[in-house]
Design an enzyme around this catalytic site. Structure first.
Site, PDB file in Angstrom:
ATOM      1  N   ASP A   1       0.848  -1.019  -0.210  1.00  0.00           N
ATOM      2  CA  ASP A   1      -0.176  -0.043  -0.242  1.00  0.00           C
ATOM      3  C   ASP A   1       0.733   1.195  -0.025  1.00  0.00           C
ATOM      4  OD1 ASP A   1       0.834   0.335   2.440  1.00  0.00           O
ATOM      5  OD2 ASP A   1      -1.070   0.240   3.584  1.00  0.00           O
TER       6      ASP A   1
ATOM      7  N   CYS B   1       2.992  -3.081   3.895  1.00  0.00           N
ATOM      8  CA  CYS B   1       2.295  -1.941   4.330  1.00  0.00           C
ATOM      9  C   CYS B   1       3.062  -1.216   5.322  1.00  0.00           C
ATOM     10  CB  CYS B   1       0.922  -2.581   4.534  1.00  0.00           C
ATOM     11  SG  CYS B   1       0.755  -3.479   6.183  1.00  0.00           S
ATOM     12  N   GLY B   2       2.269  -0.298   6.185  1.00  0.00           N
ATOM     13  CA  GLY B   2       3.140   0.504   7.034  1.00  0.00           C
ATOM     14  C   GLY B   2       3.989  -0.529   8.095  1.00  0.00           C
ATOM     15  N   THR B   3       3.066  -1.078   8.783  1.00  0.00           N
ATOM     16  CA  THR B   3       3.681  -2.052   9.954  1.00  0.00           C
ATOM     17  C   THR B   3       3.790  -3.522   9.352  1.00  0.00           C
ATOM     18  OG1 THR B   3       1.450  -2.652  10.487  1.00  0.00           O
ATOM     19  CG2 THR B   3       2.279  -0.699  11.689  1.00  0.00           C
TER      20      THR B   3
ATOM     21  N   HIS C   1      11.477 -23.003   8.922  1.00  0.00           N
ATOM     22  CA  HIS C   1      10.727 -23.659  10.047  1.00  0.00           C
ATOM     23  C   HIS C   1       9.448 -23.588   9.310  1.00  0.00           C
ATOM     24  CE1 HIS C   1      13.672 -23.869  13.583  1.00  0.00           C
ATOM     25  NE2 HIS C   1      14.100 -24.553  12.505  1.00  0.00           N
TER      26      HIS C   1
ATOM     27  N   HIS D   1       8.907 -30.013  11.335  1.00  0.00           N
ATOM     28  CA  HIS D   1       8.423 -28.803  10.725  1.00  0.00           C
ATOM     29  C   HIS D   1       7.386 -29.150   9.864  1.00  0.00           C
ATOM     30  CE1 HIS D   1      11.346 -26.926  12.960  1.00  0.00           C
ATOM     31  NE2 HIS D   1      12.330 -27.389  12.342  1.00  0.00           N
TER      32      HIS D   1
HETATM   33  C1  RB5 Z   1      -1.831   2.817   6.458  1.00  0.00           C
HETATM   34  O1  RB5 Z   1      -1.814   3.991   7.018  1.00  0.00           O
HETATM   35  C2  RB5 Z   1      -1.374   1.818   7.513  1.00  0.00           C
HETATM   36  O2  RB5 Z   1      -2.430   1.569   8.300  1.00  0.00           O
HETATM   37  C3  RB5 Z   1      -1.194   0.373   6.833  1.00  0.00           C
HETATM   38  O3  RB5 Z   1      -0.001   0.667   5.802  1.00  0.00           O
HETATM   39  C4  RB5 Z   1      -0.821  -0.895   7.627  1.00  0.00           C
HETATM   40  O4  RB5 Z   1       0.203  -0.358   8.630  1.00  0.00           O
HETATM   41  C5  RB5 Z   1      -1.438  -1.447   8.218  1.00  0.00           C
HETATM   42  O5  RB5 Z   1      -1.544  -2.454   8.949  1.00  0.00           O
END
Ligand code: RB5
Length: 150
Positions: A9, A66-68, A99, A134
């Site tokens: 994203d 994505c961000g996290t 694993h 595994h």
């Molecule tokens: C977008 O702002 C953020 O929420 C997305 O990239 C992600 O981190 C979601 O898990």
């Protein structure tokens, strides 16, 4: 040439572009499944198409960012046959393959720097699934997917 898909994203696009360069340097045929701009988008819209391809064995492996990394990993692990691993260190990236036979690597674009991300991708790509005990554990996960165990 080994094929690999990558998608992100807006929170992961910068890292996606860098990982693409890295993968191409390593000789991979990279399928970029978006996003392609900086505008805010919804991560399932990019995580689902890639996860579907891996789930249906149309692609052997992919990388989601994505961000996290959390949203993408939640999405990817909804799909049968997908073993998506969210990693933020090189050891876990290697173990994800050795694993867990992870077929999707997930990275947080706002968590990992480019250098670390490249090393995690390298570790995951170069590792080999160890099988044995595994495999038995993956078989148990497969049973969950079949709805035979609750
Ligand atoms: C977008 O702002 C953020 O929420 C997305 O990239 C992600 O981190 C979601 O898990």
């Amino acid at each position: 040439m080994q094929k690999i898909a990558i998608a992100s994203d807006h929170g992961g696009i910068e890292l996606k572009e860098d990982i693409k360069i890295f993968l191409k340097e390593k000789g991979f045929d990279v399928l970029d499944m978006g996003t392609n701009g900086n505008e805010s988008v919804d991560y399932p819209d990019y995580g689902v198409p890639l996860s579907e391809k891996v789930s249906q064995a149309k692609l052997e492996k992919g990388i989601l960012i994505c961000g996290t990394g959390i949203g993408m990993s939640i999405v990817a692990n909804k799909f049968p046959n997908v073993r998506a691993a969210l990693v933020s260190d090189v050891y876990s990236a290697r173990m994800a393959k050795e694993h867990n036979d992870a077929n999707i690597l997930v990275i947080g674009g706002r968590v990992a720097g480019k250098g670390l991300a490249r090393e995690m991708v390298r570790a995951w790509l170069e590792a080999k699934f160890e099988g044995g005990r595994h495999q038995k554990r993956l078989d148990k996960i497969k049973e969950i997917e079949k709805g035979m165990k609750r």
